[in-house]
Design a protein around this motif. Structure first.
Motif, mmCIF file in Angstrom:
data_model
loop_
_atom_site.group_PDB
_atom_site.id
_atom_site.type_symbol
_atom_site.label_atom_id
_atom_site.label_comp_id
_atom_site.label_asym_id
_atom_site.label_seq_id
_atom_site.Cartn_x
_atom_site.Cartn_y
_atom_site.Cartn_z
ATOM 1 N N VAL A 23 34.673 -38.097 9.725
ATOM 2 C CA VAL A 23 34.505 -37.353 8.481
ATOM 3 C C VAL A 23 33.578 -38.112 7.537
ATOM 4 C CG1 VAL A 23 36.783 -36.281 8.649
ATOM 5 C CG2 VAL A 23 36.534 -38.395 7.372
ATOM 6 N N GLU A 24 32.973 -37.389 6.624
ATOM 7 C CA GLU A 24 32.138 -37.990 5.584
ATOM 8 C C GLU A 24 33.087 -38.491 4.496
ATOM 9 O OE1 GLU A 24 27.903 -38.124 4.107
ATOM 10 O OE2 GLU A 24 28.799 -37.878 6.064
ATOM 11 N N MET A 25 33.089 -39.791 4.243
ATOM 12 C CA MET A 25 34.020 -40.389 3.292
ATOM 13 C C MET A 25 33.247 -41.082 2.185
ATOM 14 S SD MET A 25 37.282 -40.885 2.672
ATOM 15 C CE MET A 25 38.059 -40.605 4.230
ATOM 16 N N ARG A 26 33.680 -40.865 0.952
ATOM 17 C CA ARG A 26 33.088 -41.529 -0.215
ATOM 18 C C ARG A 26 33.976 -42.707 -0.610
ATOM 19 N NH1 ARG A 26 29.240 -38.272 -2.586
ATOM 20 N NH2 ARG A 26 29.207 -36.144 -1.831
ATOM 21 N N ASP A 27 33.425 -43.655 -1.352
ATOM 22 C CA ASP A 27 34.236 -44.764 -1.841
ATOM 23 C C ASP A 27 35.178 -44.267 -2.942
ATOM 24 O OD1 ASP A 27 32.779 -44.657 -4.266
ATOM 25 O OD2 ASP A 27 31.477 -46.320 -3.697
ATOM 26 N N ILE A 28 36.011 -45.157 -3.473
ATOM 27 C CA ILE A 28 37.022 -44.733 -4.454
ATOM 28 C C ILE A 28 36.414 -44.219 -5.750
ATOM 29 C CG2 ILE A 28 38.804 -46.227 -3.513
ATOM 30 C CD1 ILE A 28 38.350 -48.080 -5.937
ATOM 31 N N TYR A 29 35.133 -44.465 -5.964
ATOM 32 C CA TYR A 29 34.466 -43.984 -7.164
ATOM 33 C C TYR A 29 33.744 -42.659 -6.932
ATOM 34 C CZ TYR A 29 35.458 -48.808 -8.243
ATOM 35 O OH TYR A 29 36.099 -49.995 -8.408
ATOM 36 N N GLY A 30 33.856 -42.119 -5.699
ATOM 37 C CA GLY A 30 33.212 -40.854 -5.372
ATOM 38 C C GLY A 30 31.754 -40.986 -4.979
ATOM 39 N N ASN A 31 31.321 -42.197 -4.642
ATOM 40 C CA ASN A 31 29.922 -42.465 -4.299
ATOM 41 C C ASN A 31 29.773 -42.899 -2.842
ATOM 42 O OD1 ASN A 31 29.142 -42.112 -7.055
ATOM 43 N ND2 ASN A 31 29.896 -44.172 -7.474
ATOM 44 N N ASN A 32 28.533 -43.076 -2.435
ATOM 45 C CA ASN A 32 28.167 -43.665 -1.145
ATOM 46 C C ASN A 32 28.831 -43.019 0.063
ATOM 47 O OD1 ASN A 32 26.645 -45.668 -2.605
ATOM 48 N ND2 ASN A 32 28.590 -46.671 -3.047
ATOM 49 N N PRO A 33 28.651 -41.726 0.277
ATOM 50 C CA PRO A 33 29.269 -41.074 1.436
ATOM 51 C C PRO A 33 28.722 -41.625 2.749
ATOM 52 C CG PRO A 33 27.671 -39.620 0.434
ATOM 53 C CD PRO A 33 27.779 -40.820 -0.462
ATOM 54 N N GLU A 34 29.612 -41.844 3.692
ATOM 55 C CA GLU A 34 29.194 -42.241 5.032
ATOM 56 C C GLU A 34 30.232 -41.773 6.040
ATOM 57 O OE1 GLU A 34 30.208 -46.642 6.154
ATOM 58 O OE2 GLU A 34 29.252 -46.651 4.206
ATOM 59 N N PRO A 35 29.812 -41.526 7.287
ATOM 60 C CA PRO A 35 30.757 -41.045 8.290
ATOM 61 C C PRO A 35 31.679 -42.162 8.760
ATOM 62 C CG PRO A 35 28.575 -41.309 9.254
ATOM 63 C CD PRO A 35 28.453 -41.608 7.783
ATOM 64 N N ILE A 36 32.965 -41.852 8.835
ATOM 65 C CA ILE A 36 33.934 -42.807 9.386
ATOM 66 C C ILE A 36 34.887 -42.068 10.322
ATOM 67 C CG2 ILE A 36 33.861 -44.364 7.389
ATOM 68 C CD1 ILE A 36 36.712 -43.294 6.737
ATOM 69 N N GLU A 37 35.414 -42.811 11.276
ATOM 70 C CA GLU A 37 36.415 -42.276 12.188
ATOM 71 C C GLU A 37 37.784 -42.620 11.613
ATOM 72 O OE1 GLU A 37 36.180 -42.644 16.732
ATOM 73 O OE2 GLU A 37 37.659 -44.160 16.161
ATOM 74 N N LEU A 38 38.683 -41.638 11.587
ATOM 75 C CA LEU A 38 40.020 -41.904 11.072
ATOM 76 C C LEU A 38 41.070 -41.175 11.898
ATOM 77 C CD1 LEU A 38 41.026 -39.192 9.334
ATOM 78 C CD2 LEU A 38 39.395 -40.097 7.710
ATOM 79 N N TYR A 39 42.309 -41.618 11.722
ATOM 80 C CA TYR A 39 43.446 -40.936 12.332
ATOM 81 C C TYR A 39 44.022 -39.970 11.306
ATOM 82 C CZ TYR A 39 43.624 -44.548 15.970
ATOM 83 O OH TYR A 39 43.336 -45.393 16.997
ATOM 84 N N TYR A 40 44.208 -38.744 11.720
ATOM 85 C CA TYR A 40 44.894 -37.724 10.928
ATOM 86 C C TYR A 40 46.328 -37.772 11.424
ATOM 87 C CZ TYR A 40 45.665 -33.054 8.911
ATOM 88 O OH TYR A 40 46.120 -31.981 8.185
ATOM 89 N N LEU A 41 47.260 -38.196 10.559
ATOM 90 C CA LEU A 41 48.630 -38.478 10.969
ATOM 91 C C LEU A 41 49.632 -37.442 10.499
ATOM 92 C CD1 LEU A 41 48.745 -42.228 9.851
ATOM 93 C CD2 LEU A 41 48.233 -41.368 12.151
ATOM 94 N N SER A 42 50.606 -37.199 11.335
ATOM 95 C CA SER A 42 51.810 -36.505 10.914
ATOM 96 C C SER A 42 52.805 -37.619 10.610
ATOM 97 C CB SER A 42 52.324 -35.602 12.042
ATOM 98 O OG SER A 42 53.536 -35.002 11.661
ATOM 99 N N ALA A 43 52.972 -37.916 9.323
ATOM 100 C CA ALA A 43 53.794 -39.053 8.904
ATOM 101 C C ALA A 43 54.113 -38.938 7.423
ATOM 102 C CB ALA A 43 53.054 -40.363 9.158
ATOM 103 N N SER A 44 55.175 -39.592 7.018
ATOM 104 C CA SER A 44 55.519 -39.656 5.602
ATOM 105 C C SER A 44 54.875 -40.909 5.016
ATOM 106 C CB SER A 44 57.042 -39.708 5.416
ATOM 107 O OG SER A 44 57.346 -39.843 4.048
ATOM 108 N N VAL A 45 53.682 -40.749 4.455
ATOM 109 C CA VAL A 45 52.952 -41.860 3.846
ATOM 110 C C VAL A 45 53.189 -41.813 2.342
ATOM 111 C CG1 VAL A 45 50.668 -42.846 3.414
ATOM 112 C CG2 VAL A 45 51.219 -41.900 5.668
ATOM 113 N N GLN A 46 53.569 -42.950 1.776
ATOM 114 C CA GLN A 46 53.840 -43.050 0.345
ATOM 115 C C GLN A 46 52.982 -44.152 -0.261
ATOM 116 O OE1 GLN A 46 55.860 -40.900 -1.194
ATOM 117 N NE2 GLN A 46 56.314 -39.945 0.768
ATOM 118 N N GLU A 47 52.862 -44.153 -1.597
ATOM 119 C CA GLU A 47 52.210 -45.273 -2.266
ATOM 120 C C GLU A 47 52.953 -46.530 -1.839
ATOM 121 O OE1 GLU A 47 51.709 -44.826 -6.498
ATOM 122 O OE2 GLU A 47 51.275 -42.715 -6.262
ATOM 123 N N GLY A 48 52.217 -47.545 -1.450
ATOM 124 C CA GLY A 48 52.814 -48.772 -0.945
ATOM 125 C C GLY A 48 52.621 -48.924 0.556
#
Length: 106
Positions: A23-48
């Motif tokens: 997917v095309e992913m931007r940094d935390i500031y919404g800039n610099n898009p670039e393609p990265i490979e990631l896992y799309y998970l079925s999981a309970s992910v929480q802050e932390g």
């Protein structure tokens, strides 16, 4: 998914990899898009859980959790080893100090 969800004690929970898209992913500031490979998970992910390992059935690190869905409580995301290995391989040579920056919560 492992980590300290919601600032609490360490927890380890089940996760299922639903897909491995690039997917095309931007940094935390919404800039610099670039393609990265990631896992799309079925999981309970929480802050932390961010930064916690995603383990395979053999107990080996398969990725690192970095986000949860904003629309579904049972969807999370992790970086794959394809994305992590170049950073890990060069980590020993990274000795320059950097500013911590500002935390952003969306």
């Amino acid at each position: 998914c492992d980590g300290y969800p919601l600032g609490g004690p360490f927890q380890s929970g089940a996760a299922t990899v639903q897909s491995v898209p690039t997917v095309e992913m931007r940094d935390i500031y919404g800039n610099n898009p670039e393609p990265i490979e990631l896992y799309y998970l079925s999981a309970s992910v929480q802050e932390g859980n961010s930064g916690g390992p995603l383990l395979n059935q053999a107990g080996q690190i398969a990725g690192v959790v970095f986000a949860k869905s904003t629309t579904s409580a049972s969807v999370g995301y992790a970086l794959t080893m394809k994305e992590l290995k170049p950073v890990a391989n060069s980590a020993a040579s990274m000795t320059a100090q950097v500013e911590s920056g500002h935390c952003i919560k969306r």
